[in-house]
Design a protein around this motif. Structure first.
Motif, PDB file in Angstrom:
ATOM      1  N   ALA A   1     -25.783 -12.504 -15.170  1.00 32.20           N
ATOM      2  CA  ALA A   1     -24.513 -12.513 -14.440  1.00 32.20           C
ATOM      3  C   ALA A   1     -23.381 -11.976 -15.300  1.00 32.20           C
ATOM      4  O   ALA A   1     -22.472 -11.307 -14.798  1.00 32.20           O
ATOM      5  CB  ALA A   1     -24.191 -13.941 -13.983  1.00 32.20           C
ATOM      6  N   TYR A   2     -23.423 -12.251 -16.588  1.00 34.66           N
ATOM      7  CA  TYR A   2     -22.304 -11.875 -17.449  1.00 34.66           C
ATOM      8  C   TYR A   2     -22.152 -10.360 -17.532  1.00 34.66           C
ATOM      9  O   TYR A   2     -21.081  -9.809 -17.258  1.00 34.66           O
ATOM     10  CB  TYR A   2     -22.500 -12.467 -18.847  1.00 34.66           C
ATOM     11  N   SER A   3     -23.235  -9.673 -17.896  1.00 31.47           N
ATOM     12  CA  SER A   3     -23.139  -8.218 -18.039  1.00 31.47           C
ATOM     13  C   SER A   3     -23.003  -7.533 -16.687  1.00 31.47           C
ATOM     14  O   SER A   3     -22.268  -6.548 -16.545  1.00 31.47           O
ATOM     15  CB  SER A   3     -24.354  -7.678 -18.793  1.00 31.47           C
ATOM     16  N   ALA A   4     -23.678  -8.072 -15.660  1.00 36.11           N
ATOM     17  CA  ALA A   4     -23.639  -7.435 -14.343  1.00 36.11           C
ATOM     18  C   ALA A   4     -22.241  -7.481 -13.732  1.00 36.11           C
ATOM     19  O   ALA A   4     -21.765  -6.488 -13.156  1.00 36.11           O
ATOM     20  CB  ALA A   4     -24.641  -8.107 -13.410  1.00 36.11           C
ATOM     21  N   SER A   5     -21.552  -8.613 -13.825  1.00 40.80           N
ATOM     22  CA  SER A   5     -20.203  -8.724 -13.260  1.00 40.80           C
ATOM     23  C   SER A   5     -19.234  -7.780 -13.955  1.00 40.80           C
ATOM     24  O   SER A   5     -18.396  -7.144 -13.305  1.00 40.80           O
ATOM     25  CB  SER A   5     -19.690 -10.164 -13.369  1.00 40.80           C
ATOM     26  N   HIS A   6     -19.340  -7.698 -15.267  1.00 43.29           N
ATOM     27  CA  HIS A   6     -18.465  -6.786 -16.001  1.00 43.29           C
ATOM     28  C   HIS A   6     -18.722  -5.334 -15.584  1.00 43.29           C
ATOM     29  O   HIS A   6     -17.782  -4.565 -15.349  1.00 43.29           O
ATOM     30  CB  HIS A   6     -18.692  -6.944 -17.512  1.00 43.29           C
ATOM     31  N   ALA A   7     -19.989  -4.960 -15.507  1.00 48.27           N
ATOM     32  CA  ALA A   7     -20.322  -3.586 -15.144  1.00 48.27           C
ATOM     33  C   ALA A   7     -19.862  -3.262 -13.732  1.00 48.27           C
ATOM     34  O   ALA A   7     -19.279  -2.187 -13.482  1.00 48.27           O
ATOM     35  CB  ALA A   7     -21.836  -3.376 -15.265  1.00 48.27           C
ATOM     36  N   PHE A   8     -20.110  -4.172 -12.802  1.00 55.75           N
ATOM     37  CA  PHE A   8     -19.753  -3.918 -11.404  1.00 55.75           C
ATOM     38  C   PHE A   8     -18.247  -3.765 -11.228  1.00 55.75           C
ATOM     39  O   PHE A   8     -17.776  -2.843 -10.554  1.00 55.75           O
ATOM     40  CB  PHE A   8     -20.264  -5.061 -10.526  1.00 55.75           C
TER      41      PHE A   8
ATOM     42  N   SER B   1     -27.779   7.624  -4.517  1.00 55.66           N
ATOM     43  CA  SER B   1     -27.063   8.622  -5.312  1.00 55.66           C
ATOM     44  C   SER B   1     -26.850   9.905  -4.525  1.00 55.66           C
ATOM     45  O   SER B   1     -25.763  10.510  -4.570  1.00 55.66           O
ATOM     46  CB  SER B   1     -27.834   8.931  -6.605  1.00 55.66           C
ATOM     47  N   GLU B   2     -27.863  10.341  -3.802  1.00 55.89           N
ATOM     48  CA  GLU B   2     -27.747  11.559  -2.995  1.00 55.89           C
ATOM     49  C   GLU B   2     -26.704  11.393  -1.893  1.00 55.89           C
ATOM     50  O   GLU B   2     -25.913  12.309  -1.632  1.00 55.89           O
ATOM     51  CB  GLU B   2     -29.106  11.918  -2.387  1.00 55.89           C
ATOM     52  N   ASP B   3     -26.711  10.246  -1.242  1.00 58.55           N
ATOM     53  CA  ASP B   3     -25.724   9.993  -0.186  1.00 58.55           C
ATOM     54  C   ASP B   3     -24.307  10.010  -0.752  1.00 58.55           C
ATOM     55  O   ASP B   3     -23.386  10.548  -0.120  1.00 58.55           O
ATOM     56  CB  ASP B   3     -25.985   8.646   0.494  1.00 58.55           C
ATOM     57  N   LEU B   4     -24.134   9.427  -1.936  1.00 59.39           N
ATOM     58  CA  LEU B   4     -22.811   9.415  -2.544  1.00 59.39           C
ATOM     59  C   LEU B   4     -22.355  10.812  -2.930  1.00 59.39           C
ATOM     60  O   LEU B   4     -21.172  11.153  -2.794  1.00 59.39           O
ATOM     61  CB  LEU B   4     -22.805   8.509  -3.786  1.00 59.39           C
ATOM     62  N   SER B   5     -23.292  11.618  -3.393  1.00 58.47           N
ATOM     63  CA  SER B   5     -22.943  12.988  -3.793  1.00 58.47           C
ATOM     64  C   SER B   5     -22.358  13.776  -2.634  1.00 58.47           C
ATOM     65  O   SER B   5     -21.429  14.579  -2.814  1.00 58.47           O
ATOM     66  CB  SER B   5     -24.176  13.709  -4.340  1.00 58.47           C
ATOM     67  N   SER B   6     -22.873  13.522  -1.436  1.00 55.09           N
ATOM     68  CA  SER B   6     -22.359  14.235  -0.260  1.00 55.09           C
ATOM     69  C   SER B   6     -20.932  13.810   0.076  1.00 55.09           C
ATOM     70  O   SER B   6     -20.238  14.492   0.827  1.00 55.09           O
ATOM     71  CB  SER B   6     -23.272  13.993   0.953  1.00 55.09           C
ATOM     72  N   ASN B   7     -20.488  12.685  -0.494  1.00 55.12           N
ATOM     73  CA  ASN B   7     -19.117  12.218  -0.281  1.00 55.12           C
ATOM     74  C   ASN B   7     -18.240  12.390  -1.515  1.00 55.12           C
ATOM     75  O   ASN B   7     -17.151  11.803  -1.603  1.00 55.12           O
ATOM     76  CB  ASN B   7     -19.130  10.736   0.128  1.00 55.12           C
ATOM     77  N   GLY B   8     -18.735  13.169  -2.461  1.00 54.85           N
ATOM     78  CA  GLY B   8     -17.914  13.506  -3.618  1.00 54.85           C
ATOM     79  C   GLY B   8     -17.977  12.546  -4.786  1.00 54.85           C
ATOM     80  O   GLY B   8     -17.152  12.632  -5.701  1.00 54.85           O
ATOM     81  N   TYR B   9     -18.944  11.641  -4.806  1.00 54.48           N
ATOM     82  CA  TYR B   9     -19.080  10.687  -5.909  1.00 54.48           C
ATOM     83  C   TYR B   9     -20.363  10.975  -6.687  1.00 54.48           C
ATOM     84  O   TYR B   9     -21.377  11.340  -6.099  1.00 54.48           O
ATOM     85  CB  TYR B   9     -19.107   9.245  -5.388  1.00 54.48           C
ATOM     86  N   ASP B  10     -20.291  10.767  -7.993  1.00 57.57           N
ATOM     87  CA  ASP B  10     -21.451  11.009  -8.854  1.00 57.57           C
ATOM     88  C   ASP B  10     -22.214   9.698  -9.019  1.00 57.57           C
ATOM     89  O   ASP B  10     -21.981   8.927  -9.961  1.00 57.57           O
ATOM     90  CB  ASP B  10     -20.994  11.549 -10.202  1.00 57.57           C
ATOM     91  N   GLY B  11     -23.137   9.452  -8.101  1.00 60.58           N
ATOM     92  CA  GLY B  11     -23.892   8.201  -8.118  1.00 60.58           C
ATOM     93  C   GLY B  11     -24.784   8.068  -9.338  1.00 60.58           C
ATOM     94  O   GLY B  11     -24.911   6.976  -9.903  1.00 60.58           O
ATOM     95  N   ALA B  12     -25.406   9.165  -9.756  1.00 59.20           N
ATOM     96  CA  ALA B  12     -26.301   9.119 -10.923  1.00 59.20           C
ATOM     97  C   ALA B  12     -25.526   8.735 -12.179  1.00 59.20           C
ATOM     98  O   ALA B  12     -25.988   7.931 -12.997  1.00 59.20           O
ATOM     99  CB  ALA B  12     -26.979  10.469 -11.106  1.00 59.20           C
ATOM    100  N   ARG B  13     -24.336   9.285 -12.338  1.00 59.33           N
ATOM    101  CA  ARG B  13     -23.502   8.952 -13.499  1.00 59.33           C
ATOM    102  C   ARG B  13     -23.083   7.483 -13.446  1.00 59.33           C
ATOM    103  O   ARG B  13     -23.101   6.786 -14.470  1.00 59.33           O
ATOM    104  CB  ARG B  13     -22.271   9.854 -13.522  1.00 59.33           C
ATOM    105  N   ALA B  14     -22.707   7.022 -12.255  1.00 60.41           N
ATOM    106  CA  ALA B  14     -22.287   5.629 -12.113  1.00 60.41           C
ATOM    107  C   ALA B  14     -23.439   4.680 -12.432  1.00 60.41           C
ATOM    108  O   ALA B  14     -23.251   3.652 -13.093  1.00 60.41           O
ATOM    109  CB  ALA B  14     -21.771   5.384 -10.696  1.00 60.41           C
ATOM    110  N   LEU B  15     -24.650   5.023 -11.982  1.00 56.40           N
ATOM    111  CA  LEU B  15     -25.818   4.188 -12.281  1.00 56.40           C
ATOM    112  C   LEU B  15     -26.129   4.172 -13.771  1.00 56.40           C
ATOM    113  O   LEU B  15     -26.432   3.125 -14.345  1.00 56.40           O
ATOM    114  CB  LEU B  15     -27.030   4.700 -11.500  1.00 56.40           C
ATOM    115  N   ALA B  16     -26.051   5.342 -14.402  1.00 58.21           N
ATOM    116  CA  ALA B  16     -26.327   5.425 -15.833  1.00 58.21           C
ATOM    117  C   ALA B  16     -25.320   4.590 -16.623  1.00 58.21           C
ATOM    118  O   ALA B  16     -25.682   3.897 -17.589  1.00 58.21           O
ATOM    119  CB  ALA B  16     -26.275   6.877 -16.291  1.00 58.21           C
ATOM    120  N   PHE B  17     -24.058   4.627 -16.205  1.00 59.57           N
ATOM    121  CA  PHE B  17     -23.015   3.846 -16.858  1.00 59.57           C
ATOM    122  C   PHE B  17     -23.293   2.353 -16.687  1.00 59.57           C
ATOM    123  O   PHE B  17     -23.173   1.556 -17.626  1.00 59.57           O
ATOM    124  CB  PHE B  17     -21.666   4.235 -16.261  1.00 59.57           C
ATOM    125  N   THR B  18     -23.695   1.971 -15.477  1.00 59.98           N
ATOM    126  CA  THR B  18     -24.009   0.567 -15.202  1.00 59.98           C
ATOM    127  C   THR B  18     -25.160   0.084 -16.075  1.00 59.98           C
ATOM    128  O   THR B  18     -25.100  -0.993 -16.670  1.00 59.98           O
ATOM    129  CB  THR B  18     -24.362   0.385 -13.716  1.00 59.98           C
TER     130      THR B  18
END
Length: 346
Positions: free
Chosen positions: A121-128, A322-339
């Motif tokens: 919970a600690y790391s997940a809440s901070h990342a989210f 990630s693919e769905d987000l890309s179609s809306n202008g967001y980099d889902g893969a980058r966000a996941l990697a950061f998380t």
């Protein structure tokens, strides 16, 4: 551990008593000018999350505004947990907390915090809070309210009654209560039946045989009084799933506040809600796990075969997201990697 819980609860009690004394001593004209925000809270008042997250946050807001704003916890919620999004957007409640998974079609970008293997919970809440809040423009998905905080509970497990998980085939036909969103889809892909329902209805559903189990974090076992109905707990490293939450203030309530106080509340909440949540859920998960162990209920980690099977299914979900987000202008893969970098999950 018990000392900490007592200290937190005592802090909330003493703060409430002090505020009550101050209100009695204040002139009536001053009391009339003090905005009171009504909070619809559906977790039990004695819950560790209520005491160690929401009660402390409410006390902080009153102190921060020097008593100009107070928060009243209603004696009973204005509706079931899934109704709280509508309650805050309609202004029926000033303050609410709820789960994004109850309306997954609305909060598509919040799904980044719901996947498997996200860790404690600690790391997940901070990342989210950081990734969804900053990289994925969370405020846009909370347009109908003033968003105050984003957080997650601890890693989700499967709590089962008269069933066990030893191989992928053991999920077939299971009727599992979930909070919706990612975990609902994952259960269906595993061959289980997804049964959405309010967490407050789970105990009776287990007693009546309506469900075979529930997807919960450990803290929810004691919180919703289901430990005595469970015979087996299946634990996936890093969690089967997580649930993402928001704390929101209605637009009508925001307009009642002095603009300077509103900005103070927003700034303080954005910096502290996920921290309080991380500590509260992590501690409550520890006590929840101890409650299962004390009752002699087997708690088993999934086998390598099951873990890798779920990893494969989860990666498919993440790729599609990630693919769905890309179609809306967001980099889902980058966000996941950061998380993953923040949580250490994988």
């Amino acid at each position: 551990m018990t000392k900490n819980a007592t200290r937190f609860a005592r802090r909330g009690f003493l703060a409430g008593a002090a505020l009550g004394t101050a209100a009695l001593a204040a002139p009536s004209v001053l009391r009339a000018q003090t905005p009171t925000l009504r909070m619809s809270s559906w977790l039990p008042p004695a819950s560790l999350i209520t005491q160690n997250l929401f009660a402390i946050w409410a006390e902080d807001i009153t102190n921060l505004t020097q008593g100009r704003v107070s928060i009243e916890f209603l004696e009973s919620p204005l509706g079931p947990p899934p109704a709280h999004l509508d309650l805050v957007e309609s202004g029926q409640a000033d303050l609410v907390y709820s789960l994004h998974g109850y309306t997954p079609e609305r909060f598509t970008r919040a799904r980044i915090g719901q996947f498997s293997f996200l860790g404690d919970a600690y790391s997940a809440s901070h990342a989210f809070s950081k990734v969804y809040g900053e990289l994925l423009d969370a405020e846009d998905e909370h347009e109908g309210m003033t968003m105050l905080g984003l957080f997650q509970h601890g890693p989700g497990v499967l709590m089962l009654k008269d069933k066990v998980i030893r191989g992928p085939e053991d999920y077939q036909g299971l009727r599992v209560r979930t909070s919706g969103g990612y975990i609902g889809g994952l259960m269906e892909d595993l061959g289980a039946e997804n049964v959405p329902m309010s967490p407050t209805a789970v105990r009776q559903a287990l007693i009546d045989g309506v469900i075979d189990g529930v997807a919960f974090p450990y803290e929810a076992g004691p919180a919703f009084n289901v430990v005595d109905q469970i015979t087996f707990v299946s634990e996936l490293p890093g969690g089967y799933y997580n649930a993402t939450w928001f704390l929101g203030l209605s637009r009508a309530a925001s307009e009642r506040l002095d603009p300077a106080d509103l900005e103070l509340i927003k700034s303080h909440s954005a910096q502290t809600v996920h921290v309080l949540a991380a500590k509260a859920f992590d501690y409550a998960d520890y006590l929840g796990l101890e409650a299962f162990r004390a009752s002699g209920i087997p708690v088993e980690r999934t086998s390598t075969e099951v873990t890798e099977y779920i990893r494969g299914l989860g990666e498919q979900y993440e790729s599609r997201w990630s693919e769905d987000l890309s179609s809306n202008g967001y980099d889902g893969a980058r966000a996941l990697a950061f998380t993953r970098r923040i949580t250490g999950g994988g």
